[in-house]
Design an enzyme around this catalytic site. Structure first.
Site, PDB file in Angstrom:
ATOM      1  N   SER A  10       0.842  -1.184   0.000  1.00  0.00           N
ATOM      2  CA  SER A  10       0.000   0.000   0.000  1.00  0.00           C
ATOM      3  C   SER A  10       0.882   1.241   0.000  1.00  0.00           C
ATOM      4  CB  SER A  10      -0.962  -0.036   1.190  1.00  0.00           C
ATOM      5  OG  SER A  10      -1.947   0.949   1.079  1.00  0.00           O
ATOM      6  N   HIS A  22      -8.085  -4.852  -0.944  1.00  0.00           N
ATOM      7  CA  HIS A  22      -6.819  -4.203  -0.640  1.00  0.00           C
ATOM      8  C   HIS A  22      -5.895  -5.112   0.163  1.00  0.00           C
ATOM      9  CE1 HIS A  22      -4.076  -0.933  -0.512  1.00  0.00           C
ATOM     10  NE2 HIS A  22      -4.149  -0.782   0.804  1.00  0.00           N
TER      11      HIS A  22
END
Length: 685
Positions: free
Chosen positions: A545, A660
């Site tokens: 991320s 995610h």
């Protein structure tokens, strides 16, 4: 919609040959994904060593000896559990007496595998919100394939079934909470114009049972450029209050008290302060230095005021925590009569129990922890008791869960995580190095006791450095099996941008100062070389991320330091990031590339922009997920495509599911981790 409208190109930016990859679910694009996935699998995931590691990592994730962490709902304790027989998971419950046994008996409430099969959907559990005080009804959130967007359904908890003709919301990034049994606060996609540019709800409404959603009454409307809007009711008996939240940007928000007449009254604190009401108290965490009532308060402090007094205009605070050069508040949790503070001192935890009283609150320590480990405590039911759960974990110490009650002696161990590797072979140490601008940066090192300082040890350095998130000691059976057991050294870099030293550590690497985080990470790498732990050809780096953005910048700005890099679910194209998925929500962290003055600094840490021919980049693997609707797979696709076109040694893998987190179940997670660890080990061993 898969991405926002394409802005005009920057004057100093060449045409983007990979824009076509931004159609996330297009047939041509997914064919491209499958082709490059197959190439990576063929190269790295076909060997007996890979398959053995994949199996060993799945054993960790599916182990029935893991601690089933629980949440108290009513008089029962609930847990969501995945294993090899239930890959999508079970939501289940038990009593406290049963939970304390080595082998509790569980009652299944929802079998997600059975539900997915019956409805022909790949459901991923996103949690539940059950209505106090009787806990008869819950809102269950389910995601297709792991995306942030989910569907919401009303559930009858005693009957263990979804409510026929109950509250139901279609798939969206929603914020939905109970007002009462027949009323919800709903912030969701109400149609065109109802979502922010960050892809979150702009409008919150009050929705009555038995009425169509389109008849719900608007409570508050934010602006399109806001991040998100929501509302909720504090259901604490005797202290019921309604709140509206306006998240203007990631660290910029307003909280309002909503009266019975619908009137909103702002809680008058700085917009970058965090506020939380509990019973008669209001707790405030200023993220900048704050002078009020003639007194100064430090950024990163925790202040307490009587809620009603504060709303009436009084500005009298008890200072519950004030940071020092080495300490930061890591969090807090209420019990019925006490407040537990979790404090970090040079990234290592200690706990304090505070008792509210006039003037300075009474304080005492709670529990102890082994050196260089993490201890955390949380109240179990702040409405009814001073009971708490306490966890202790370390890099070499499997997590232990304790159950205690304040003022009733030492907490008792009730659950132990299994050991997945032989910790006796390794040592943990903390080190400090000096970054380019003179800042002292800490890092943890886990290394074999037989380590030779010859510069030849395969070493994996991990980092994040953003959003005030701290990387603390914790046990990872997967890391132990995949890296330590092979003889590798593992390093956690506590770089600026994180929360290891509170807001000041985070703010030091915001926006135009972003390069400080990358300088810190490089300084840790160089210190490993200086100490002869490893050398560039034996040093791997990995992050996900925002940490994936970190990896992209280590690749393009510091390629000479690394033998291989893995960038997971990453931000990489900082020119386009605000127009992709939820990217606009992070402008407060990075800046706005559509403003020329801010693009001036953003382009200095945009790996996709800065990748160019003729460099000595190390091999790099980019992993992502099609169903990631937060960062999105576009960044990894484009970065890989650009590097490959320039002739660099690069690889790519996109999980078609997973959100995610990169994976939708344990099997996918084990495969992804095995692929990443195998890739790095093959290049730096």
């Amino acid at each position: 919609m898969t991405h926002a409208a394409t802005p005009p190109p920057k004057a100093d930016a060449p045409a983007d040959a990979n824009l076509w990859l931004e159609d996330i679910s297009g047939d041509k694009q997914l064919d491209w994904v499958r082709q490059h996935n197959a190439e990576t699998v063929k190269k790295y995931a076909q060997t007996p060593e890979f398959k053995q590691l994949d199996t060993r990592l799945l054993e960790v994730l599916d182990s029935n000896e893991r601690i089933p962490m629980v949440e108290k709902i009513g008089d029962r304790y609930y847990n969501f559990w995945r294993d090899k027989d239930h890959p999508k998971g079970l939501w289940r419950r038990t009593s406290l007496a049963e939970y304390r046994k080595d082998q509790p008996t569980w009652e299944t409430v929802i079998d997600l595998d059975a539900l997915s099969k019956a409805e022909n959907e790949n459901w991923v559990w996103h949690g539940t919100d059950c209505l106090k005080p009787d806990y008869q009804r819950c809102l269950i959130s389910l995601s297709r394939g792991g995306a942030d967007a989910d569907v919401v359904r009303e559930f009858d908890l005693p009957g263990k079934q979804f409510v026929k003709d109950g509250f139901t919301l279609p798939e969206a990034k929603s914020n939905v909470t109970w007002k009462d049994r027949d009323t919800l606060y709903v912030a969701t996609d109400f149609g065109p114009g109802s979502m922010t540019t960050s892809s979150y709800p702009r409008i919150v409404k009050e929705w009555k049972r038995g009425t169509p959603l389109n008849s719900a009454v608007t409570v508050y409307e934010g602006k399109p450029e806001d991040m998100s809007i929501g509302a909720f009711r504090d259901q604490t008996p005797g202290f019921e209050r309604d709140f509206v939240t306006r998240q203007i940007a990631f660290y910029d928000s307003e909280t309002y008290v909503r009266g019975k007449d619908g009137k909103l009254t702002k809680i008058d604190v700085p917009n970058d302060a965090n506020v939380r009401a509990h019973r008669e108290w209001l707790l405030i965490e200023p993220r900048s230095d704050w002078s009020v009532g003639g007194k100064p308060y430090k950024a990163g402090s925790l202040l307490a005021a009587k809620f009603d007094d504060f709303m009436a205009g009084k500005r009298e605070f008890a200072v519950l925590f004030e940071p020092t050069d080495s300490t930061a508040l890591d969090g807090y949790s209420w019990t019925r009569h006490r407040l537990i503070l979790n404090v970090m001192d040079n990234v290592v935890n200690k706990l304090e129990v505070l008792t509210p009283q006039a003037g300075a609150w009474q304080r005492e320590g709670l529990g102890g922890a082994p050196k260089l480990s993490t201890i955390a405590a949380a109240g179990i039911d702040a409405d009814d008791s001073d009971d708490y759960f306490l966890t202790v974990s370390g890099f070499l110490q499997p997590t232990t869960l304790y159950y205690g009650s304040i003022d009733q002696g030492e907490p008792q161990a009730v659950k132990h995580s299994p050991a997945f590797f032989d910790a006796a072979k390794y040592d943990v140490s903390q080190h400090f190095t000096t970054s380019k601008d003179g800042t002292r940066v800490p890092y943890f090192e886990i290394a074999p006791k037989s380590l030779k300082a010859d510069g030849k040890n395969p070493t994996l350095q991990y980092g994040y450095g953003g959003f005030e998130i701290s990387l603390q000691p914790s046990y990872s059976g997967g890391m132990g099996r995949a890296w330590l057991d092979k003889g590798g050294v593992y390093v956690i870099a506590n770089i600026r941008g994180g929360g290891e030293y509170g807001p000041r550590w985070h703010k030091a690497a915001l926006k135009a100062n972003r390069l400080r985080a990358y300088e810190d990470f490089a300084a840790v790498s160089e210190d490993l070389f200086k100490r002869k732990i490893t050398s560039p050809q034996h040093l791997a780096a990995m992050g996900g991320s925002n940490g994936g953005l970190l990896m992209g910048n280590m690749l393009t700005l510091y390629p000479q330091l690394y033998g291989a890099i893995v960038s997971q679910v990453a931000l990489l194209d900082m020119q386009r990031y605000t127009h992709l998925s939820a990217g606009a929500s992070w402008i407060a962290e990075y800046g706005d590339p559509d403003k020329p003055a801010e693009w001036t600094w953003l382009k200095t840490f945009s790996p996709y922009t800065n990748a160019k021919a003729g460099q000595k980049y190390p091999p790099a693997l980019f992993t992502t997920s099609t169903r990631d609707d937060r960062v999105g797979p576009v960044h990894a696709r484009k970065m890989y495509a650009k590097l490959a076109a320039l002739g660099y040694d690069t690889s790519f893998y996109e999980n078609i599911e997973g959100g995610h987190g990169g994976a939708a179940d344990n099997k996918q997670s084990a495969f992804m981790k095995a692929l990443e660890y195998t890739y790095l080990w093959d290049h730096v061993k």
